[in-house]
Scaffold this active site. Structure first.
Site, PDB file in Angstrom:
ATOM      1  N   HIS A 150      95.509-127.110  78.761  1.00 21.31           N
ATOM      2  CA  HIS A 150      95.610-127.464  77.348  1.00 21.31           C
ATOM      3  C   HIS A 150      95.289-126.261  76.466  1.00 21.31           C
ATOM      4  O   HIS A 150      94.310-126.239  75.714  1.00 21.31           O
ATOM      5  CB  HIS A 150      94.680-128.642  77.029  1.00 21.31           C
ATOM      6  CG  HIS A 150      95.150-129.927  77.607  1.00 21.31           C
ATOM      7  ND1 HIS A 150      94.305-130.934  78.013  1.00 21.31           N
ATOM      8  CD2 HIS A 150      96.395-130.379  77.869  1.00 21.31           C
ATOM      9  CE1 HIS A 150      95.015-131.947  78.494  1.00 21.31           C
ATOM     10  NE2 HIS A 150      96.282-131.618  78.419  1.00 21.31           N
ATOM     11  N   HIS A 166      94.735-131.690  86.511  1.00 19.78           N
ATOM     12  CA  HIS A 166      94.363-133.021  86.019  1.00 19.78           C
ATOM     13  C   HIS A 166      94.631-134.141  87.023  1.00 19.78           C
ATOM     14  O   HIS A 166      94.085-135.231  86.892  1.00 19.78           O
ATOM     15  CB  HIS A 166      95.135-133.343  84.732  1.00 19.78           C
ATOM     16  CG  HIS A 166      94.942-132.339  83.644  1.00 19.78           C
ATOM     17  ND1 HIS A 166      95.753-131.229  83.494  1.00 19.78           N
ATOM     18  CD2 HIS A 166      94.026-132.266  82.651  1.00 19.78           C
ATOM     19  CE1 HIS A 166      95.343-130.536  82.454  1.00 19.78           C
ATOM     20  NE2 HIS A 166      94.302-131.136  81.919  1.00 19.78           N
ATOM     21  N   CYS A 185      92.591-130.766  90.901  1.00 25.67           N
ATOM     22  CA  CYS A 185      91.204-130.325  91.083  1.00 25.67           C
ATOM     23  C   CYS A 185      90.515-131.199  92.131  1.00 25.67           C
ATOM     24  O   CYS A 185      90.638-132.434  92.097  1.00 25.67           O
ATOM     25  CB  CYS A 185      90.474-130.431  89.751  1.00 25.67           C
ATOM     26  SG  CYS A 185      88.699-130.141  89.862  1.00 25.67           S
ATOM     27  N   HIS A 233      95.203-139.243  78.101  1.00 30.15           N
ATOM     28  CA  HIS A 233      94.897-137.929  78.677  1.00 30.15           C
ATOM     29  C   HIS A 233      95.424-137.879  80.104  1.00 30.15           C
ATOM     30  O   HIS A 233      95.374-138.868  80.841  1.00 30.15           O
ATOM     31  CB  HIS A 233      93.385-137.703  78.662  1.00 30.15           C
ATOM     32  CG  HIS A 233      92.968-136.321  79.060  1.00 30.15           C
ATOM     33  ND1 HIS A 233      92.892-135.918  80.372  1.00 30.15           N
ATOM     34  CD2 HIS A 233      92.601-135.243  78.321  1.00 30.15           C
ATOM     35  CE1 HIS A 233      92.496-134.655  80.419  1.00 30.15           C
ATOM     36  NE2 HIS A 233      92.319-134.230  79.182  1.00 30.15           N
ATOM     37  N   GLU A 289      94.379-136.620  82.906  1.00 34.28           N
ATOM     38  CA  GLU A 289      93.447-136.995  83.966  1.00 34.28           C
ATOM     39  C   GLU A 289      93.224-138.504  83.991  1.00 34.28           C
ATOM     40  O   GLU A 289      93.168-139.118  85.062  1.00 34.28           O
ATOM     41  CB  GLU A 289      92.106-136.277  83.794  1.00 34.28           C
ATOM     42  CG  GLU A 289      91.128-136.586  84.907  1.00 34.28           C
ATOM     43  CD  GLU A 289      89.707-136.103  84.639  1.00 34.28           C
ATOM     44  OE1 GLU A 289      88.765-136.813  85.015  1.00 34.28           O
ATOM     45  OE2 GLU A 289      89.556-135.013  84.037  1.00 34.28           O
ATOM     46  N   CYS A 347      82.162-133.727  85.662  1.00 27.08           N
ATOM     47  CA  CYS A 347      82.067-132.506  86.473  1.00 27.08           C
ATOM     48  C   CYS A 347      80.858-131.695  86.034  1.00 27.08           C
ATOM     49  O   CYS A 347      80.672-131.435  84.839  1.00 27.08           O
ATOM     50  CB  CYS A 347      83.348-131.687  86.317  1.00 27.08           C
ATOM     51  SG  CYS A 347      83.280-130.086  87.152  1.00 27.08           S
ATOM     52  N   SER A 354      92.758-129.879  73.924  1.00 24.34           N
ATOM     53  CA  SER A 354      91.722-129.913  74.949  1.00 24.34           C
ATOM     54  C   SER A 354      90.597-130.892  74.615  1.00 24.34           C
ATOM     55  O   SER A 354      89.858-130.697  73.647  1.00 24.34           O
ATOM     56  CB  SER A 354      91.137-128.509  75.163  1.00 24.34           C
ATOM     57  OG  SER A 354      90.019-128.560  76.019  1.00 24.34           O
ATOM     58  N   SER A 355      90.453-131.932  75.438  1.00 22.85           N
ATOM     59  CA  SER A 355      89.356-132.890  75.268  1.00 22.85           C
ATOM     60  C   SER A 355      88.018-132.194  75.482  1.00 22.85           C
ATOM     61  O   SER A 355      87.059-132.406  74.735  1.00 22.85           O
ATOM     62  CB  SER A 355      89.533-134.042  76.255  1.00 22.85           C
ATOM     63  OG  SER A 355      88.441-134.915  76.231  1.00 22.85           O
TER      64      SER A 355
END
Length: 298
Positions: free
Chosen positions: A40, A74, A96, A128, A130, A201, A229-230
């Site tokens: 992002h 994501h 990831c 989003h 993810e 994370c 970007s969150s």
């Protein structure tokens, strides 16, 4: 004026791994498809576009056959993998490991909750990338909550298992957890059927106290991040809370010289999706503001 780049900012290992996989693959092919923005950050997306990375959406994926497609950090829902098999698409999976582990946990929890007539709740941003992948493990039956108002979607008389998007704020997660506990207690009187899982994370959550300290050590903070970007929004809010002279920029073109007048130190930091080269570019541009402009010799 001193300018310092935060050594703890920049790519998390998941994003770094995905970009490295993309660049390694593009060394052998003229173009490579990527499902959604690989990160992002529009500056990095543009850099990789020049190398041959072509961003596609899910509708475009349905039309592809017999090719390679990169899955970004994501992660993706199960139907993406099913479609790839059907269309003979080779997936280069850069999901990831932290996200993959969370997807697996959510899938098992969903199976357990179905047997108990329970609910999976995900603290995250609706839509989003993810969150789409995580919710896909529940056949999109998971309840997505972002704010306290979203909690009205939960039936507090039934069992609840809570997870978090990996890049959300730790403070935000525990606030939502407390609100859910309060409502369950009101509805049933006890919390025996509530299971909360802090799945943020630690590479992300550990940055919050580090960034808090960094923001107090400088007169002015310039936070560099993509607007999508969150994680960037969450970390920028950390800076704002401790330093009112914190400014959010996507690149050096958004800098305002007035921000730095009369101040001695500038700290530059960013999200887990912000490349170090971009923060350096912003630092160089701020440094250039200090340089006198020489008139050409006539």
């Amino acid at each position: 004026m001193t300018i310092t780049i935060d050594k703890n900012s920049g790519y998390c290992f998941g994003v770094e791994f995905a970009i490295q996989m993309a660049e390694d693959e593009m060394a052998n092919v003229p173009e490579l498809y990527c499902l959604g923005d690989i990160v992002h950050n529009s500056m990095e997306v543009n850099r990789l576009y020049k190398k041959g990375l072509r961003i596609i959406d899910r509708d475009q994926l349905k039309e592809l056959h017999d090719c390679k497609v990169l899955i970004r950090a994501h992660g993706e829902p199960p139907e993406t993998y099913q479609l790839a098999l059907k269309n003979n698409i080779e997936l280069i999976d850069a999901s990831c490991p932290v996200v993959l582990k969370l997807q697996n946990r959510v899938k098992h929890a969903y199976d357990d909750m179905r047997a108990q007539n329970g609910q999976i709740v995900i603290y995250g941003q609706q839509g989003h990338a993810e969150v789409i992948g995580i919710a896909g493990q529940t056949h999109d039956e998971a309840i997505i909550v972002t704010t306290e108002a979203d909690l009205d979607k939960i039936d507090f008389t039934r069992p609840v298992t809570l997870f978090s998007q990996t890049t959300k704020s730790t403070k935000g997660f525990y606030n939502i957890k407390a609100q859910i506990e309060e409502r369950i207690a009101q509805a049933k009187g006890d919390l025996t059927e509530f299971d909360a899982n802090d799945s943020i994370c630690r590479q992300v959550s550990n940055r919050e106290p580090q960034l808090n300290k960094f923001a107090t050590e400088h007169d002015v903070i310039v936070f560099v991040s993509g607007k999508k970007s969150s994680n960037g929004k969450a970390l920028y809010s950390v800076c704002q809370q401790v330093n009112s002279r914190s400014y959010f920029v996507e690149n050096e073109d958004e800098l305002d010289p007035a921000w730095f007048q009369g101040y001695q130190s500038v700290g530059i930091c960013g999200a887990t999706s912000t490349p170090m080269w971009l923060m350096q570019q912003v630092a160089d541009s701020i440094q250039a503001l200090e340089q006198p402009v020489l008139e050409p010799v006539k």
